[in-house]
Design a protein around this motif. Structure first.
Motif, PDB file in Angstrom:
ATOM      1  N   ILE A 124       0.909  -1.124  -0.215  1.00 19.10           N
ATOM      2  CA  ILE A 124      -0.145  -0.089   0.060  1.00 19.10           C
ATOM      3  C   ILE A 124       0.926   1.111   0.036  1.00 19.10           C
ATOM      4  N   GLY A 125       2.141   1.207   0.650  1.00 17.27           N
ATOM      5  CA  GLY A 125       2.968   2.259   0.814  1.00 17.27           C
ATOM      6  C   GLY A 125       3.427   2.574  -0.789  1.00 17.27           C
ATOM      7  N   GLN A 126       3.682   1.555  -1.499  1.00 18.22           N
ATOM      8  CA  GLN A 126       4.239   1.670  -2.546  1.00 18.22           C
ATOM      9  C   GLN A 126       3.335   2.249  -3.576  1.00 18.22           C
ATOM     10  N   VAL A 127       2.189   1.946  -3.569  1.00 20.34           N
ATOM     11  CA  VAL A 127       1.036   2.704  -4.304  1.00 20.34           C
ATOM     12  C   VAL A 127       0.883   4.049  -4.069  1.00 20.34           C
ATOM     13  N   TYR A 128       1.039   4.441  -2.691  1.00 21.32           N
ATOM     14  CA  TYR A 128       0.863   5.833  -2.434  1.00 21.32           C
ATOM     15  C   TYR A 128       2.260   6.445  -2.859  1.00 21.32           C
ATOM     16  N   LYS A 129       3.145   5.759  -2.888  1.00 24.96           N
ATOM     17  CA  LYS A 129       4.524   6.619  -3.622  1.00 24.96           C
ATOM     18  C   LYS A 129       4.227   6.828  -4.797  1.00 24.96           C
ATOM     19  N   ASN A 130       3.781   5.662  -5.570  1.00 23.83           N
ATOM     20  CA  ASN A 130       3.435   5.801  -7.085  1.00 23.83           C
ATOM     21  C   ASN A 130       2.816   6.897  -7.528  1.00 23.83           C
TER      22      ASN A 130
ATOM     23  N   GLY B 207      15.107  -0.012   1.867  1.00 22.85           N
ATOM     24  CA  GLY B 207      15.054   0.665   0.573  1.00 22.85           C
ATOM     25  C   GLY B 207      13.704   1.411   0.266  1.00 22.85           C
ATOM     26  N   ASN B 208      12.766   0.717   0.477  1.00 25.44           N
ATOM     27  CA  ASN B 208      11.518   1.530   0.399  1.00 25.44           C
ATOM     28  C   ASN B 208      11.368   2.787   0.814  1.00 25.44           C
ATOM     29  N   ILE B 209      11.688   2.983   2.243  1.00 24.89           N
ATOM     30  CA  ILE B 209      11.903   4.226   2.908  1.00 24.89           C
ATOM     31  C   ILE B 209      12.606   4.944   2.233  1.00 24.89           C
ATOM     32  N   GLY B 210      14.055   4.475   1.908  1.00 26.46           N
ATOM     33  CA  GLY B 210      14.783   5.471   1.178  1.00 26.46           C
ATOM     34  C   GLY B 210      14.406   6.109  -0.315  1.00 26.46           C
ATOM     35  N   GLN B 211      13.478   5.173  -0.610  1.00 28.09           N
ATOM     36  CA  GLN B 211      12.770   5.817  -2.003  1.00 28.09           C
ATOM     37  C   GLN B 211      11.900   7.024  -1.737  1.00 28.09           C
ATOM     38  N   VAL B 212      11.238   6.805  -0.639  1.00 28.79           N
ATOM     39  CA  VAL B 212      10.303   8.019  -0.201  1.00 28.79           C
ATOM     40  C   VAL B 212      11.041   9.227  -0.123  1.00 28.79           C
ATOM     41  N   TYR B 213      12.118   9.152   0.699  1.00 27.53           N
ATOM     42  CA  TYR B 213      12.839  10.294   1.139  1.00 27.53           C
ATOM     43  C   TYR B 213      13.472  11.010  -0.141  1.00 27.53           C
TER      44      TYR B 213
ATOM     45  N   TYR C 237      17.986  13.917   0.149  1.00 31.14           N
ATOM     46  CA  TYR C 237      19.022  12.861  -0.402  1.00 31.14           C
ATOM     47  C   TYR C 237      19.983  12.358   0.735  1.00 31.14           C
ATOM     48  N   SER C 238      20.247  13.078   1.733  1.00 30.89           N
ATOM     49  CA  SER C 238      20.963  12.446   2.570  1.00 30.89           C
ATOM     50  C   SER C 238      20.257  11.453   3.464  1.00 30.89           C
ATOM     51  N   LYS C 239      19.237  11.658   3.896  1.00 32.33           N
ATOM     52  CA  LYS C 239      18.094  10.442   4.328  1.00 32.33           C
ATOM     53  C   LYS C 239      18.107   9.322   3.365  1.00 32.33           C
ATOM     54  N   ALA C 240      17.780   9.515   2.175  1.00 22.58           N
ATOM     55  CA  ALA C 240      17.616   8.412   1.219  1.00 22.58           C
ATOM     56  C   ALA C 240      18.896   7.524   1.184  1.00 22.58           C
ATOM     57  N   LEU C 241      19.995   8.367   1.152  1.00 27.46           N
ATOM     58  CA  LEU C 241      21.259   7.556   1.294  1.00 27.46           C
ATOM     59  C   LEU C 241      21.444   6.705   2.450  1.00 27.46           C
ATOM     60  N   GLU C 242      21.276   7.292   3.421  1.00 22.57           N
ATOM     61  CA  GLU C 242      21.293   6.613   4.807  1.00 22.57           C
ATOM     62  C   GLU C 242      20.466   5.413   4.775  1.00 22.57           C
ATOM     63  N   PHE C 243      19.368   5.437   4.281  1.00 27.24           N
ATOM     64  CA  PHE C 243      18.387   4.053   4.408  1.00 27.24           C
ATOM     65  C   PHE C 243      18.775   3.037   3.066  1.00 27.24           C
ATOM     66  N   TYR C 244      19.229   3.918   1.984  1.00 29.47           N
ATOM     67  CA  TYR C 244      19.586   2.856   0.936  1.00 29.47           C
ATOM     68  C   TYR C 244      21.059   2.050   1.393  1.00 29.47           C
ATOM     69  N   GLU C 245      22.033   2.605   1.978  1.00 28.80           N
ATOM     70  CA  GLU C 245      22.987   2.124   2.470  1.00 28.80           C
ATOM     71  C   GLU C 245      22.791   0.993   3.394  1.00 28.80           C
ATOM     72  N   LYS C 246      21.887   1.154   4.425  1.00 27.00           N
ATOM     73  CA  LYS C 246      21.658  -0.013   5.433  1.00 27.00           C
ATOM     74  C   LYS C 246      21.011  -0.973   4.523  1.00 27.00           C
ATOM     75  N   ALA C 247      20.260  -0.791   3.602  1.00 26.33           N
ATOM     76  CA  ALA C 247      19.667  -1.859   2.562  1.00 26.33           C
ATOM     77  C   ALA C 247      20.729  -2.578   2.142  1.00 26.33           C
ATOM     78  N   HIS C 248      21.712  -1.943   1.592  1.00 29.75           N
ATOM     79  CA  HIS C 248      22.777  -2.441   0.765  1.00 29.75           C
ATOM     80  C   HIS C 248      23.771  -3.387   1.537  1.00 29.75           C
ATOM     81  N   GLN C 249      24.001  -2.824   2.831  1.00 28.82           N
ATOM     82  CA  GLN C 249      24.734  -3.679   3.440  1.00 28.82           C
ATOM     83  C   GLN C 249      24.187  -5.208   4.129  1.00 28.82           C
ATOM     84  N   ILE C 250      22.844  -4.877   3.930  1.00 23.66           N
ATOM     85  CA  ILE C 250      22.159  -6.333   4.258  1.00 23.66           C
ATOM     86  C   ILE C 250      22.160  -7.438   2.792  1.00 23.66           C
ATOM     87  N   PHE C 251      22.146  -6.721   2.068  1.00 24.53           N
ATOM     88  CA  PHE C 251      21.874  -7.464   0.599  1.00 24.53           C
ATOM     89  C   PHE C 251      23.370  -8.030   0.403  1.00 24.53           C
ATOM     90  N   GLU C 252      24.324  -7.227   0.495  1.00 23.99           N
ATOM     91  CA  GLU C 252      25.553  -7.942   0.145  1.00 23.99           C
ATOM     92  C   GLU C 252      26.194  -9.109   1.115  1.00 23.99           C
TER      93      GLU C 252
END
Length: 391
Positions: free
Chosen positions: A133-139, A173-179, A185-200
């Motif tokens: 639902i969050g994704q739809v609202y983002k879209n 990553g989803n929260i990063g997208q909204v920011y 952008y600094s907040k977005a990068l913070e959440f994206y990097e948290k996501a990336h660390q887990i994925f790696e």
């Protein structure tokens, strides 16, 4: 496990022949990378029956019409609420992927309503629905609402999952997208990097989620104006997508589109156009003709032509994009504002200042309703309006 081979080497038989020799190596049952990949595929296409798993697989490979046909048939056969909730959820996912956001929200909320009757508020099975639902609202550009639902999903996942679980990374990553959409952008990068660390740590190096993560980080760097860094991450993402996805997959189109965007911002409009057209070719095959992502491709091609000084061609593509946006999106969607702004800028470059001002003011009206006052898009539109008024 069925028989699976690795491609060891590919070589042409000779210079005149169109044939290639492909050397294959048989994998073993203890191949760790293969096991991680197959386990992940099983997780992503899980379901109570083969038909449910088939539906998820059809969605994963973008066979939307076949998936809808299957889920509609299943819905007519089931009688218990739990199965109905699952099917409504999948239909919501399908409609979201097709750009039919109103229908997507309706299906997701029907699923949520059923599940909340019998489950506690922090039950793990509610998290995917809140997230979607969050994704739809983002879209549709309602970022505060998107953040609200994404955070509900994230709160549940933090309680239910280990700290290195890939689903938690998706949530970051989803929260990063909204920011990112909100211009923070600094907040977005913070959440994206948290996501990336887990994925790696959690996924094989060629997993599509890792590609998405590279792509997201690249997008933030592009928005911050660091184009070399953006291109670096976009190309890492694209390399994975090319290996992991079928050639007509929408994510591959997005990847081409993003690389084109960097070249456009760097002023290399011919290179940008090359990548934008690759993206459009995939989207025209994979998506319905009124899908917002198709409009994005038209819009970006218009920008490339505008950069090359071919304003009539730019206007042609901008108007194609705008027609789709008007049909598919709510009247205050940020993408519609961008579309108005681009058309206004072309009219400005063509010397039609009254039309330019009209479209730019429409863009500003939407942006002031939907974006924070300090958002870069608002500042840019005001700058454009002031420049037109000076002429």
């Amino acid at each position: 496990m069925h028989t699976v081979f690795r491609i060891d080497e590919v070589r042409k038989l000779d210079k005149k022949s169109p044939l290639y020799q492909v050397d294959l190596k048989l994998t073993s049952d203890d191949d760790q990378q293969l096991r991680q990949l197959t386990d992940r595929v099983r997780q992503e296409t899980s379901g109570s029956t083969g038909w449910y798993r088939m539906g998820k697989l059809l969605l994963k490979i973008s066979q939307f019409d076949k998936a809808e046909e299957l889920y509609t048939a299943l819905l007519e056969q089931v009688s218990n609420d739990s199965d109905k909730a699952d099917i409504y959820h999948q239909l919501g996912w399908l409609k979201d992927d097709q750009g039919q956001y109103k229908e997507a929200t309706s299906f997701y909320k029907m699923s949520l309503e059923i599940k909340r009757k019998t489950l506690p508020e922090d039950h793990p099975s509610l998290a995917p629905i809140y997230g979607n639902i969050g994704q739809v609202y983002k879209n549709i550009g309602d970022y505060s609402k998107a953040l609200e639902f994404y955070e509900k999903a994230h709160k549940i996942k933090e309680k239910a999952l280990p700290s290195n679980h890939p689903d938690l990374a998706i949530s970051y990553g989803n929260i990063g997208q909204v920011y990112n959409r909100m211009g923070d952008y600094s907040k977005a990068l913070e959440f994206y990097e948290k996501a990336h660390q887990i994925f790696e740590k959690a996924l094989p190096s060629n997993h599509p989620h890792l590609a998405t993560s590279y792509n997201n980080i690249g997008g933030v760097y592009k928005n911050m104006g660091d184009y070399s860094k953006a291109l670096e991450f976009y190309e890492k993402s694209h390399k994975i997508y090319e290996k992991a996805l079928p050639p007509n997959h929408p994510s591959l189109a997005t990847s081409y589109n993003n690389i084109g965007g960097v070249y456009k911002n760097m002023g290399d409009y011919s290179k940008a156009l090359e990548f934008y057209e690759k993206s459009l070719k995939i989207r025209e095959k994979a998506l319905p003709p009124n899908h917002p992502s198709l409009a994005t491709s038209y819009n970006n091609i218009g920008m490339a032509y505008s950069g090359k000084g071919d304003y009539s061609k730019a206007l042609e593509f901008y108007e194609k994009a705008h027609k789709i946006y008007e049909e598919a999106l709510p009247p205050n969607h940020p993408s519609l504002a961008i579309s108005y702004g681009n058309i206004g800028e072309v009219y400005n470059n063509m010397g039609n200042y009254s039309k330019a001002l009209s479209f730019l003011e429409k863009a500003l009206t939407i942006q002031q309703k939907t974006l924070p006052p300090s958002h870069p898009h608002i500042k840019e539109t005001i700058r454009r309006i002031n420049n037109v008024k000076k002429v």
